[in-house]
Design a protein around this motif. Sequence first.
Motif, PDB file in Angstrom:
ATOM      1  N   PHE A 401       0.878  -1.164   0.000  1.00 10.21           N
ATOM      2  CA  PHE A 401       0.000   0.000   0.000  1.00 10.21           C
ATOM      3  C   PHE A 401       0.919   1.218   0.000  1.00 10.21           C
ATOM      4  N   PRO A 402       1.087   1.904  -1.144  1.00  9.05           N
ATOM      5  CA  PRO A 402       2.053   3.012  -1.204  1.00  9.05           C
ATOM      6  C   PRO A 402       1.765   4.107  -0.187  1.00  9.05           C
ATOM      7  N   ARG A 403       0.474   4.360   0.056  1.00 10.25           N
ATOM      8  CA  ARG A 403       0.067   5.326   1.075  1.00 10.25           C
ATOM      9  C   ARG A 403      -0.997   4.677   1.960  1.00 10.25           C
ATOM     10  N   PRO A 404      -1.131   5.157   3.189  1.00  4.57           N
ATOM     11  CA  PRO A 404      -2.147   4.573   4.079  1.00  4.57           C
ATOM     12  C   PRO A 404      -3.549   4.727   3.495  1.00  4.57           C
ATOM     13  N   VAL A 405      -4.332   3.663   3.598  1.00  2.00           N
ATOM     14  CA  VAL A 405      -5.662   3.604   2.991  1.00  2.00           C
ATOM     15  C   VAL A 405      -6.723   3.372   4.060  1.00  2.00           C
ATOM     16  N   LEU A 406      -7.849   4.035   3.898  1.00  2.04           N
ATOM     17  CA  LEU A 406      -9.081   3.717   4.622  1.00  2.04           C
ATOM     18  C   LEU A 406     -10.122   3.353   3.585  1.00  2.04           C
ATOM     19  N   ALA A 407     -10.694   2.160   3.696  1.00  2.00           N
ATOM     20  CA  ALA A 407     -11.790   1.724   2.826  1.00  2.00           C
ATOM     21  C   ALA A 407     -13.048   1.653   3.672  1.00  2.00           C
ATOM     22  N   CYS A 408     -14.090   2.350   3.253  1.00  2.00           N
ATOM     23  CA  CYS A 408     -15.257   2.568   4.113  1.00  2.00           C
ATOM     24  C   CYS A 408     -16.314   1.474   4.025  1.00  2.00           C
ATOM     25  N   GLU A 458      -4.403   8.634   3.706  1.00  2.00           N
ATOM     26  CA  GLU A 458      -4.181   9.586   2.627  1.00  2.00           C
ATOM     27  C   GLU A 458      -5.042   9.247   1.418  1.00  2.00           C
ATOM     28  N   VAL A 459      -5.489   7.987   1.350  1.00  2.00           N
ATOM     29  CA  VAL A 459      -6.386   7.527   0.296  1.00  2.00           C
ATOM     30  C   VAL A 459      -7.612   6.933   0.966  1.00  2.00           C
ATOM     31  N   VAL A 460      -8.790   7.346   0.545  1.00  2.00           N
ATOM     32  CA  VAL A 460     -10.044   6.846   1.121  1.00  2.00           C
ATOM     33  C   VAL A 460     -10.894   6.277  -0.008  1.00  2.00           C
TER      34      VAL A 460
END
Length: 758
Positions: A401-408, A458-460
Amino acid sequence: MAGTGVRRVRVRVEGLVQGVGFRPFVCGLAGTYGVSGFVGNDPGGVFIEAEGEPGRLEAFTAGLTGQAPPLALVERVSVEAAEPVGEPGFRIVPSRRGERPNPALVPPDAGTCAACLRELRDPGDRRHRYAFANCTGCGPRFTIVTGVPYDRCATTMADFAMCAACAREYGDPGDRRFHAQPVCCPACGPELRALDAAGRPVPGDPVEVAAGWLKEGRVVAIKGLGGYHLAVLAADGTAVAVLRARKRRESRPFAVLAQDVAAAGTLVHLDPAAERLLTGTPRPIVLAPRRRDAPVADAVAPGARDLGVMLPYTPLHHLLADRLATPYVLTSGNLTDEPIAHRDEDALRRLAGVADGFLVHDRRIEAPADDSLVRVFRGRELVVRRSRGYAPAPLSVPWRFPRPVLACGAQLKNTFCVARGDQAFLSQHIGDLESYETLRLFTESVERFCRLFGVRPEVVAHDLHPEYLSTAYARDRTGVDLVAVQHHHAHIASCLAEHGHGGPVIGVAFDGLGLGDDGTLWGGELLVADLLSYRRAGHLEAVPMPGGAAAVRQPWRMAAAWLDRLHGDALPDLAVAARHREQWPVVAGMARSGLNAPLTSSAGRLFDAVAAIAGVRDVIGYEGQAAAELEARVDPGERGAYPARVIAGELLVIAAGDLVGAAAEDVAAGAGAGRIAARFHHGLAAAVVRAVTILGEETGLRTVALSGGVFQNTVLLEAVVSGLEREHFQVLTHSRVPPGDGGIALGQAVIAAAHDRR
């Protein structure tokens, strides 16, 4: 001074290594190999400094992975040389504080181990009948953690000061409670209380009081590990009916807790795989075929072939099961569509009109967690609801994961996912985001996960559907990059992520509903997909949903839409039409006109239509009920299959109307529901296999991923998998991640990361 030939190393161990007895294990390992030094926790995992003869050091470091405790999950071990200092012995040192980019993992809660259970039942032991006995191998973890590193001060056990006896165990390297953070006993730990319906204390032994209430037919609220449950005796039909009425849960099956494996075997047919799941550390609810003579009221699981059973997973549940010596219902402490109650004042308020009494304790629950639910498919686990005992254990993937992700996640059966490095952390079951209480739990849990796992998104990622509350939550966040993910692409990606497969594959995504990229409601999809993109290659024949959401609640409306398309005004003499003769013309007209009747290719709505036509279910009390009851009615001796065409064109179309028409003909001919259900399942499976085979020939792909809530149906799943294997396809199915919407956040996360890598 260090002796000649002595070496020293600095070791870092990362993974699920806090709260699982890892430091005591390291101390024991050091003693085994004659190594000196120290071990401790920090926010990133476990740090070790060790010295000894080279061969002993090598065996010691190898043992960190090869001999780790059962609850541990060692992700990586790094070793670097250091200067020997000649220190004697091996010890645990205080934890180091501070921040790390990848904090240590938080372990799931673990069911009571055999050693603690022996103490619980030993009149000579100081923890005899103590409801909070635990050790490094079992007990609360995720539900009590407030921060990392995992030390007592970062749990809700910080409210309880250890007595001298517990402190001795905690400090003794030879004791299994050595550095067990929740360690406690009757002299220093949490206490039980019995309260009446108004919240007033009731004298006497709390477990005996609660057992007495249950034997009298009362409803009892029990504070467990991850929240409150509601309990009645499983054989007491009147009490079960009262519970259903008060909980506003008309027909969804209840789970039943049995005293032990032998008792569970009187309720359901257990194969070795089901027995293994029942007794495993997570202690989930296991769905298994119900015995005809099971001592359980019919109202516990009306219309269901399977019964959800579980074994006690805390000392409190063991104590109550021992006192009752008969199975009891244990269902979430809430009203329908609300999250499980876990805060004491909130539980007393929300359950005041439901429970006749409360069995409570004074250990705070930091994170609510419903019971997990699993099935068995081909001898292995198929997780339907991933929660207590499983969350928040990480799911490692072979991509960064290149940047931290939140998947809702989705709207129904919501879970969310936070991800960093090569790890995805799927949340506990949140529920349907249709109430303020559930949305609040969702937002609080997202904040907690981000804090515990050091993720600053940083990515949602979110679903395409603009009206999902999870989508609204994502769009309200600022300073992040948003990634909209199509619902069924996310389903297929979640299956790929579970298998570490990057695609491309042929994906079969069958579920209730999800917004398609063409604005229609999809749900019976054939995709050619990888993590980055997808192409809709085919689908089930689309049909109007008369009344929109009303057609979900009233499956007979889907029957009306299909039968009107097939027969128009020349409708055969069918009972489903007779049962709704006054509304039928209006609903059929709605389907013809398309007014308030959106098109859908949903597999779930197809099951609904056949269930209504077969006389199984016209109106549902919970999502997926008609399909589940149709599966339950399948006659295992029936080998016939309804024929269904696969129509070639720009997109392949599986002629679902063929299946509906054949079912209607069988009903008119007097066939029973068991035969109709079996022929429908077999016919749909055969059509899926034919469609996939055509796509395989067109694309050259030989791997198929099956996902979506419909593939929780093991009758359909087995028929599709067997058929595809006969055609020499490799078939990927779910095991650790739910195939339904409870797994969709993982798919969103890996799709967002694929876009980020691009």
